[in-house]
Design a protein around this motif. Structure first.
Motif, short mmCIF file in Angstrom:
data_model
loop_
_atom_site.label_atom_id
_atom_site.label_comp_id
_atom_site.label_asym_id
_atom_site.label_seq_id
_atom_site.Cartn_x
_atom_site.Cartn_y
_atom_site.Cartn_z
N TYR A 168 -3.80 8.31 -12.67
CA TYR A 168 -2.52 7.81 -12.16
C TYR A 168 -1.55 7.71 -13.32
O TYR A 168 -1.92 7.25 -14.40
N ARG A 206 0.86 -1.19 0.00
CA ARG A 206 0.00 0.00 0.00
C ARG A 206 0.89 1.23 0.00
O ARG A 206 1.83 1.33 0.79
N MET A 216 -3.52 -3.65 -9.38
CA MET A 216 -3.57 -2.39 -8.63
C MET A 216 -4.99 -2.10 -8.21
O MET A 216 -5.92 -2.25 -8.99
N THR A 217 -5.14 -1.68 -6.94
CA THR A 217 -6.44 -1.25 -6.42
C THR A 217 -6.28 0.16 -5.87
O THR A 217 -5.65 0.36 -4.83
N PRO A 218 -6.83 1.18 -6.57
CA PRO A 218 -6.71 2.56 -6.09
C PRO A 218 -7.71 2.86 -4.97
O PRO A 218 -8.77 2.25 -4.90
N GLU A 219 -7.34 3.80 -4.12
CA GLU A 219 -8.24 4.25 -3.05
C GLU A 219 -8.91 5.57 -3.40
O GLU A 219 -9.68 6.10 -2.59
N ARG A 271 -11.89 4.25 -7.55
CA ARG A 271 -11.64 3.83 -6.16
C ARG A 271 -12.25 2.47 -5.89
O ARG A 271 -13.38 2.19 -6.24
N TYR A 309 -3.03 3.67 -3.10
CA TYR A 309 -3.33 2.47 -3.87
C TYR A 309 -2.59 1.29 -3.25
O TYR A 309 -1.66 1.46 -2.46
#
Length: 174
Positions: free
Chosen positions: A110, A67, A102-105, A135, A166
């Motif tokens: 990006y 993270r 990838m997991t964005p918050e 997100r 992310y």
């Protein structure tokens, strides 16, 4: 169906002819809709006995899922940024392709670059794009070494607006 078969099927059905050959020249977004559950899962790939993929470990922490929060250097002030994340590729195993996950918050643009670093310290870029991400959604991108050589390290350089966060991971597949 193995993870490799799932990714290859996804390549043929989701990306079409653009997925054939070297992934670095793709004109597609990092976002792939309708990801198969095997790609979007966060469990280690090695728990699947049919899988020929394995999660790579980040060099400084040894973790498989990292993270990060983007910290952009301020103009006029020299500060290091935290845009780079490096994963070690195990030696002695011939991998034919890799998968970035990838997991964005944050809903944001990006700047994503994937670099392959080889044992002789040379490098090549496998992917480089500015991509809009949503997100909480998991994005996967299969890619290959643009040179056909086996890297010993994969570098992700993820940038964007300050404080966007992310989680990133990488798989190596035979």
């Amino acid at each position: 169906m193995s993870l490799k078969d799932t990714v290859m099927k996804m390549n043929k059905t989701t990306l079409g002819r653009q997925a054939v050959g070297i992934m670095g020249g793709l004109g597609v977004c990092f976002s792939l809709s309708g990801l198969p559950p095997a790609i979007a899962q966060t469990q280690p790939a090695s728990t699947d006995p049919n899988s020929s993929c394995q999660y790579l470990r980040e060099i400084s922490t040894g973790q498989t899922h990292i993270r990060k929060r983007i910290n952009t250097p301020t103009v006029g002030i020299v500060r290091s940024n935290n845009w780079n994340t490096d994963f070690a590729v195990p030696a002695g195993t011939p991998f034919s392709f890799y998968v970035a996950v990838m997991t964005p918050e944050n809903n944001a643009q990006y700047d994503a670059t994937i670099n392959m670093i080889y044992p002789d310290r040379s490098s090549s870029t496998a992917f480089e794009r500015r991509v809009p991400l949503e997100r909480g959604r998991t994005y996967s991108l299969p890619f290959q070494s643009p040179t056909g050589r086996q890297p010993h390290q994969i570098n992700f350089r993820i940038g964007g607006a300050n404080n966007n966060a992310y989680t990133i991971s990488a798989l190596a597949c035979q």
